[in-house]
Design a protein around this motif. Structure first.
Motif, PDB file in Angstrom:
ATOM      1  N   GLY A 174      10.563 -10.727  -0.716  1.00 33.26           N
ATOM      2  CA  GLY A 174      11.792 -10.039  -0.351  1.00 33.26           C
ATOM      3  C   GLY A 174      11.787  -8.576  -0.740  1.00 33.26           C
ATOM      4  N   ALA A 175      12.738  -7.864  -0.186  1.00 36.52           N
ATOM      5  CA  ALA A 175      12.984  -6.463  -0.540  1.00 36.52           C
ATOM      6  C   ALA A 175      14.437  -6.367  -0.989  1.00 36.52           C
ATOM      7  CB  ALA A 175      12.733  -5.552   0.659  1.00 36.52           C
ATOM      8  N   GLY A 214       0.763  -1.241   0.000  1.00 36.28           N
ATOM      9  CA  GLY A 214       0.000   0.000   0.000  1.00 36.28           C
ATOM     10  C   GLY A 214       0.793   1.289   0.000  1.00 36.28           C
ATOM     11  N   GLY A 215       1.947   1.331   0.612  1.00 41.07           N
ATOM     12  CA  GLY A 215       2.730   2.559   0.654  1.00 41.07           C
ATOM     13  C   GLY A 215       3.677   2.722  -0.512  1.00 41.07           C
ATOM     14  N   ALA A 216       3.625   1.805  -1.457  1.00 40.22           N
ATOM     15  CA  ALA A 216       4.563   1.840  -2.582  1.00 40.22           C
ATOM     16  C   ALA A 216       4.256   2.981  -3.535  1.00 40.22           C
ATOM     17  CB  ALA A 216       4.519   0.521  -3.347  1.00 40.22           C
ATOM     18  N   GLU A 217       5.299   3.530  -4.115  1.00 43.58           N
ATOM     19  CA  GLU A 217       5.159   4.563  -5.142  1.00 43.58           C
ATOM     20  C   GLU A 217       4.399   4.008  -6.341  1.00 43.58           C
ATOM     21  OE1 GLU A 217       8.269   6.009  -8.501  1.00 43.58           O
ATOM     22  OE2 GLU A 217       8.939   6.297  -6.434  1.00 43.58           O
ATOM     23  N   ARG A 218       4.642   2.746  -6.636  1.00 42.90           N
ATOM     24  CA  ARG A 218       4.066   2.111  -7.816  1.00 42.90           C
ATOM     25  C   ARG A 218       4.013   0.605  -7.557  1.00 42.90           C
ATOM     26  NH1 ARG A 218       7.237   2.508 -13.564  1.00 42.90           N
ATOM     27  NH2 ARG A 218       5.368   2.614 -14.811  1.00 42.90           N
ATOM     28  N   VAL A 272       5.985  -6.249   4.596  1.00 47.50           N
ATOM     29  CA  VAL A 272       6.752  -5.385   3.694  1.00 47.50           C
ATOM     30  C   VAL A 272       7.624  -4.427   4.494  1.00 47.50           C
ATOM     31  CG1 VAL A 272       6.550  -3.577   1.927  1.00 47.50           C
ATOM     32  CG2 VAL A 272       5.071  -5.605   1.836  1.00 47.50           C
ATOM     33  N   ASP A 273       7.076  -3.845   5.549  1.00 48.79           N
ATOM     34  CA  ASP A 273       7.843  -2.907   6.377  1.00 48.79           C
ATOM     35  C   ASP A 273       9.087  -3.561   6.956  1.00 48.79           C
ATOM     36  OD1 ASP A 273       5.887  -1.011   5.865  1.00 48.79           O
ATOM     37  OD2 ASP A 273       4.908  -1.247   7.823  1.00 48.79           O
ATOM     38  N   ARG A 313      11.756  -4.270   4.202  1.00 54.29           N
ATOM     39  CA  ARG A 313      12.453  -3.042   3.771  1.00 54.29           C
ATOM     40  C   ARG A 313      13.441  -2.565   4.831  1.00 54.29           C
ATOM     41  NH1 ARG A 313       9.309   1.557   2.054  1.00 54.29           N
ATOM     42  NH2 ARG A 313      11.097   2.004   0.746  1.00 54.29           N
ATOM     43  N   ALA A 314      13.031  -2.644   6.086  1.00 52.87           N
ATOM     44  CA  ALA A 314      13.903  -2.194   7.177  1.00 52.87           C
ATOM     45  C   ALA A 314      15.134  -3.087   7.327  1.00 52.87           C
ATOM     46  CB  ALA A 314      13.115  -2.172   8.486  1.00 52.87           C
ATOM     47  N   ALA A 315      15.043  -4.332   6.921  1.00 55.37           N
ATOM     48  CA  ALA A 315      16.125  -5.291   7.125  1.00 55.37           C
ATOM     49  C   ALA A 315      17.194  -5.268   6.042  1.00 55.37           C
ATOM     50  CB  ALA A 315      15.543  -6.696   7.237  1.00 55.37           C
ATOM     51  N   ILE A 316      17.001  -4.515   4.985  1.00 55.95           N
ATOM     52  CA  ILE A 316      18.001  -4.480   3.914  1.00 55.95           C
ATOM     53  C   ILE A 316      19.341  -4.015   4.463  1.00 55.95           C
ATOM     54  CG2 ILE A 316      18.700  -3.382   1.754  1.00 55.95           C
ATOM     55  CD1 ILE A 316      15.755  -3.311   0.955  1.00 55.95           C
ATOM     56  N   GLY A 317      19.337  -3.001   5.311  1.00 60.11           N
ATOM     57  CA  GLY A 317      20.578  -2.524   5.915  1.00 60.11           C
ATOM     58  C   GLY A 317      21.629  -2.188   4.876  1.00 60.11           C
ATOM     59  N   ALA A 318      22.843  -2.648   5.107  1.00 61.54           N
ATOM     60  CA  ALA A 318      23.950  -2.377   4.196  1.00 61.54           C
ATOM     61  C   ALA A 318      24.052  -3.423   3.095  1.00 61.54           C
ATOM     62  CB  ALA A 318      25.259  -2.321   4.972  1.00 61.54           C
TER      63      ALA A 318
END
Length: 158
Positions: free
Chosen positions: A106-107, A18-22, A79-80, A83-88
């Motif tokens: 996955g993100a 839902g919060g995605a740009e596209r 999803v949240d 996204r938060a777990a991508i890190g470095a």
């Protein structure tokens, strides 16, 4: 388009984003999803790698979330946390209680994902493509990575 709790599975995935740009959906266009961009893989029904390549071709953002359209318990919180777990690293994906990596949950950093696909564009296995990347494994909470592949799966979630 199977329904769980009165909602098509694909709608659950779209809602989770839902919060995605596209939101880009790879596959045949379905009614009731006017809020997404549709595309098709080449060849049609060419599998997850072809689908990922087709969708990724339309991504403009620096990060992309990849979700299967048959996940029965995916939520925006899924999803949240991805996204938060991508890190470095290059990305993050869900891992179920049995240690199974859910390659379609996955993100990812878009550029790194494109690089991995370009390294072997004829890859048959999404696992082979994504295993080249540096990703965090995020534990599945309450079955959020579960998908519906069989009639038995469907019965379990109804």
């Amino acid at each position: 388009m199977l329904e769980i709790d009165g909602e098509p599975l694909l709608r659950k995935a779209v809602r989770a984003l839902g919060g995605a740009e596209r939101v880009i959906v790879v596959g045949p266009e379905r009614p009731g999803f006017g809020d997404v961009v549709w595309t098709s893989e080449e060849p049609p029904r060419g599998g997850p790698v072809a689908a990922l390549a087709a969708g990724l071709a339309l991504v403009r953002a620096q990060t992309v979330v990849v979700l299967a359209g048959d996940m029965a318990r995916v939520e925006s919180s899924t999803v949240d946390k991805l996204r938060a777990a991508i890190g470095a690293g290059d990305g993050a994906l869900l891992v179920d209680a049995d240690g199974y990596r859910q390659w379609l949950a996955g993100a990812w950093r878009t550029a790194r994902l494109r690089d991995a696909l370009a390294a072997d564009p004829a890859a048959k296995s999404l696992r082979a493509v994504l295993n080249r990347l540096d990703f965090a494994e995020i534990p599945d909470s309450a079955g959020e990575s579960a998908d519906v592949d069989t009639p038995e799966d469907y019965d379990r979630f109804r």
